[in-house]
Design an enzyme around this catalytic site. Structure first.
Site, PDB file in Angstrom:
ATOM      1  N   HIS A  18       0.838  -1.206   0.000  1.00  0.00           N
ATOM      2  CA  HIS A  18       0.000   0.000   0.000  1.00  0.00           C
ATOM      3  C   HIS A  18       0.873   1.256   0.000  1.00  0.00           C
ATOM      4  O   HIS A  18       0.619   2.201  -0.765  1.00  0.00           O
ATOM      5  CB  HIS A  18      -0.891   0.052   1.253  1.00  0.00           C
ATOM      6  N   LYS A  42     -15.103  -8.495   5.263  1.00  0.00           N
ATOM      7  CA  LYS A  42     -13.803  -8.732   5.888  1.00  0.00           C
ATOM      8  C   LYS A  42     -13.922  -8.605   7.406  1.00  0.00           C
ATOM      9  O   LYS A  42     -14.753  -7.855   7.915  1.00  0.00           O
ATOM     10  CB  LYS A  42     -12.775  -7.711   5.374  1.00  0.00           C
ATOM     11  N   ARG A  92      -1.641  -6.745  -7.806  1.00  0.00           N
ATOM     12  CA  ARG A  92      -0.561  -7.660  -7.436  1.00  0.00           C
ATOM     13  C   ARG A  92      -0.386  -8.762  -8.454  1.00  0.00           C
ATOM     14  O   ARG A  92       0.700  -9.310  -8.605  1.00  0.00           O
ATOM     15  CB  ARG A  92      -0.852  -8.288  -6.069  1.00  0.00           C
ATOM     16  N   SER A 130      -3.084  -7.991   2.821  1.00  0.00           N
ATOM     17  CA  SER A 130      -3.457  -7.687   4.205  1.00  0.00           C
ATOM     18  C   SER A 130      -4.010  -8.911   4.925  1.00  0.00           C
ATOM     19  O   SER A 130      -3.695  -9.151   6.096  1.00  0.00           O
ATOM     20  CB  SER A 130      -4.490  -6.560   4.249  1.00  0.00           C
TER      21      SER A 130
END
Length: 160
Positions: A18, A42, A92, A130
């Site tokens: 990030h 999440k 990514r 994360s």
């Protein structure tokens, strides 16, 4: 007209990936507004306020006009609300592109004046997610290579 970009996410926790995207996006724009939100799908490690504070602390060291705000709702609406012409998204892998492309198309339909910019993760950070950082931290593993040092300290304090 100044170039304003919005970079949105949950940032739970803030990773080195990030930070890399923020640093690179700040070079491309006159102003970068980071929007921190919640995601009902999440399970957060940190509260919204804690994530905003962590981001504000970390971006102080990055050159550029960078602001951190919390928001609720659609990212494209947040982008509009801050006057952004661009939404920045980090990729990514090809899987991220598959996920982000339809979202970019939908955002483009809802807000044609806001373009999406994809920044491909630097190879050193492409493996960092994360959710994986949280898993490693909860298992007692070393997270120093994945998050800023201050965030690692926050995570250690939070998972004890």
């Amino acid at each position: 007209m100044s170039r304003v970009a919005a970079y949105t996410g949950t940032f739970d926790p803030l990773t080195l990936g990030h930070v890399d995207i923020i640093r690179r996006a700040a070079k491309l724009t006159d102003r970068l507004v980071i929007g921190v939100s919640t995601n009902s799908l999440k399970s957060p490690l940190f509260t919204l306020e804690q994530r905003v504070a962590a981001l504000r602390r970390e971006v102080m060291a990055i050159q550029g006009d960078i602001e951190v705000r919390e928001f609720a709702g659609l990212a494209v609406d947040f982008a509009r609300s801050v006057g952004a012409q661009f939404v920045v998204r980090g990729l990514r892998s090809g899987t991220d592109l598959d996920y982000e492309s339809p979202m970019a198309a939908m955002n483009g339909t809802m807000a044609p004046e806001v373009d999406t910019i994809f920044l491909v993760a630097a190879p050193a950070f492409a493996h960092i997610a994360s959710s994986l950082v949280k898993d490693v931290a909860r298992g007692g593993g070393d997270i120093e290579h994945f998050v800023p040092a201050t965030v690692a300290a926050d995570i250690r304090a939070h998972t004890r």
